[in-house]
Design a protein around this motif. Structure first.
Motif, mmCIF file in Angstrom:
data_model
loop_
_atom_site.group_PDB
_atom_site.id
_atom_site.type_symbol
_atom_site.label_atom_id
_atom_site.label_comp_id
_atom_site.label_asym_id
_atom_site.label_seq_id
_atom_site.Cartn_x
_atom_site.Cartn_y
_atom_site.Cartn_z
ATOM 1 N N GLU A 159 0.763 -1.259 -0.125
ATOM 2 C CA GLU A 159 0.007 0.098 -0.015
ATOM 3 C C GLU A 159 0.798 1.191 0.053
ATOM 4 O O GLU A 159 2.003 1.278 0.698
ATOM 5 C CB GLU A 159 -0.764 -0.339 1.287
ATOM 6 C CG GLU A 159 -2.090 1.016 1.290
ATOM 7 C CD GLU A 159 -2.890 0.755 2.422
ATOM 8 O OE1 GLU A 159 -4.081 0.324 2.021
ATOM 9 O OE2 GLU A 159 -2.345 0.718 3.471
ATOM 10 N N ILE A 203 -5.269 3.045 4.604
ATOM 11 C CA ILE A 203 -6.773 3.101 4.670
ATOM 12 C C ILE A 203 -7.468 3.575 6.191
ATOM 13 O O ILE A 203 -8.634 3.775 6.412
ATOM 14 C CB ILE A 203 -7.396 1.494 4.506
ATOM 15 C CG1 ILE A 203 -8.824 1.690 4.137
ATOM 16 C CG2 ILE A 203 -7.124 0.461 5.579
ATOM 17 C CD1 ILE A 203 -9.039 2.455 2.612
ATOM 18 N N LYS A 225 -9.545 6.818 6.235
ATOM 19 C CA LYS A 225 -10.746 6.550 5.662
ATOM 20 C C LYS A 225 -11.681 5.654 6.461
ATOM 21 O O LYS A 225 -12.847 5.929 6.829
ATOM 22 C CB LYS A 225 -10.655 5.908 4.095
ATOM 23 C CG LYS A 225 -10.212 6.905 3.106
ATOM 24 C CD LYS A 225 -10.096 6.152 1.786
ATOM 25 C CE LYS A 225 -9.909 7.143 0.686
ATOM 26 N NZ LYS A 225 -10.116 6.675 -0.514
ATOM 27 N N GLN A 258 -9.961 -2.846 9.816
ATOM 28 C CA GLN A 258 -8.747 -2.811 8.752
ATOM 29 C C GLN A 258 -8.460 -4.367 8.495
ATOM 30 O O GLN A 258 -8.076 -4.390 7.276
ATOM 31 C CB GLN A 258 -7.428 -2.151 9.758
ATOM 32 C CG GLN A 258 -6.347 -2.179 9.033
ATOM 33 C CD GLN A 258 -5.361 -1.152 9.780
ATOM 34 O OE1 GLN A 258 -4.650 -0.367 9.353
ATOM 35 N NE2 GLN A 258 -4.849 -1.642 10.999
ATOM 36 N N TYR A 272 -8.705 -5.280 4.278
ATOM 37 C CA TYR A 272 -7.432 -6.053 3.733
ATOM 38 C C TYR A 272 -7.604 -7.341 2.988
ATOM 39 O O TYR A 272 -7.473 -7.759 2.010
ATOM 40 C CB TYR A 272 -6.280 -5.748 4.175
ATOM 41 C CG TYR A 272 -5.549 -4.413 4.397
ATOM 42 C CD1 TYR A 272 -5.347 -3.728 3.278
ATOM 43 C CD2 TYR A 272 -5.290 -4.129 5.828
ATOM 44 C CE1 TYR A 272 -4.978 -2.228 3.453
ATOM 45 C CE2 TYR A 272 -4.632 -2.633 6.035
ATOM 46 C CZ TYR A 272 -4.824 -1.746 4.905
ATOM 47 O OH TYR A 272 -3.924 -0.679 4.750
ATOM 48 N N LYS A 287 -10.201 -7.095 0.555
ATOM 49 C CA LYS A 287 -9.813 -6.576 -0.925
ATOM 50 C C LYS A 287 -9.188 -7.793 -1.745
ATOM 51 O O LYS A 287 -9.522 -7.718 -2.951
ATOM 52 C CB LYS A 287 -8.760 -5.542 -0.640
ATOM 53 C CG LYS A 287 -9.198 -4.074 -0.440
ATOM 54 C CD LYS A 287 -9.927 -3.432 -1.478
ATOM 55 C CE LYS A 287 -8.920 -2.826 -2.219
ATOM 56 N NZ LYS A 287 -9.713 -2.076 -3.449
ATOM 57 N N ASP A 342 -11.426 0.944 -3.078
ATOM 58 C CA ASP A 342 -11.545 1.072 -1.623
ATOM 59 C C ASP A 342 -12.737 1.812 -1.099
ATOM 60 O O ASP A 342 -13.445 1.393 -0.108
ATOM 61 C CB ASP A 342 -10.410 2.000 -1.072
ATOM 62 C CG ASP A 342 -9.043 1.091 -1.300
ATOM 63 O OD1 ASP A 342 -8.932 0.208 -1.915
ATOM 64 O OD2 ASP A 342 -7.953 2.010 -1.096
#
Length: 155
Positions: free
Chosen positions: A58, A63, A66, A90, A94, A97, A106
């Motif tokens: 990343e 992230i 956000k 978090q 991930y 994703k 995202d």
């Protein structure tokens, strides 16, 4: 090792990330939530572990900001569980994703997570992770459309 010694050892990028995340407190305080430097360091360490475990890289701030802004107004998050919930969200982010084959941006994934967490999941991280997001990811991997745009009522 205390926080000040640790801060001397981390790089400029990590210091910038820490400052960015701490700055989120200006907004989240109106919801009764704030993070200490120690809390942020824990979350940043969790981020590194999650990225390594999910074999992701990343760039930029990550992230966390956000996530914080998206979830700080949730009725299921309060100061006592704030760090644990954000850390788990978090990890979930991930993981999904990868599971969604990066088909969701995202922001789309965060929107789904927030909508489901505050709605159908009623604050249950287990239900969010093991049922709702698993269903969405399975549909995406199967090539079915309908998940880019916010339709989470199908399960």
């Amino acid at each position: 090792m205390n926080d000040k010694m640790f801060l001397r050892l981390i790089g400029q990028n990590e210091k910038t990330q820490l400052q960015t995340i701490i700055a989120c407190n200006q907004y989240t305080k109106k919801f009764g939530l704030s993070l200490t430097e120690q809390d942020v360091l824990v979350l940043m360490n969790d981020r590194k572990s999650s990225l390594k475990e999910q074999e992701r890289i990343e760039f930029g701030e990550g992230i966390l900001p956000k996530l914080i802004f998206a979830f700080c107004d949730s009725p299921y998050i309060y100061q006592e569980n704030y760090v644990d919930v954000i850390g788990r969200l978090q990890d979930i982010f991930y993981y999904y994703k990868n599971e969604s084959m990066d088909e969701l941006s995202d922001d789309e994934l965060l929107d789904y997570m927030k909508e489901l967490f505050d709605g159908k999941c009623e604050g249950s991280l287990d239900y969010l992770e093991e049922t709702c997001l698993e269903h969405i990811s399975r549909e995406i991997r199967a090539g079915r459309q309908g998940f880019t745009g916010g339709d989470t009522d199908e399960f």
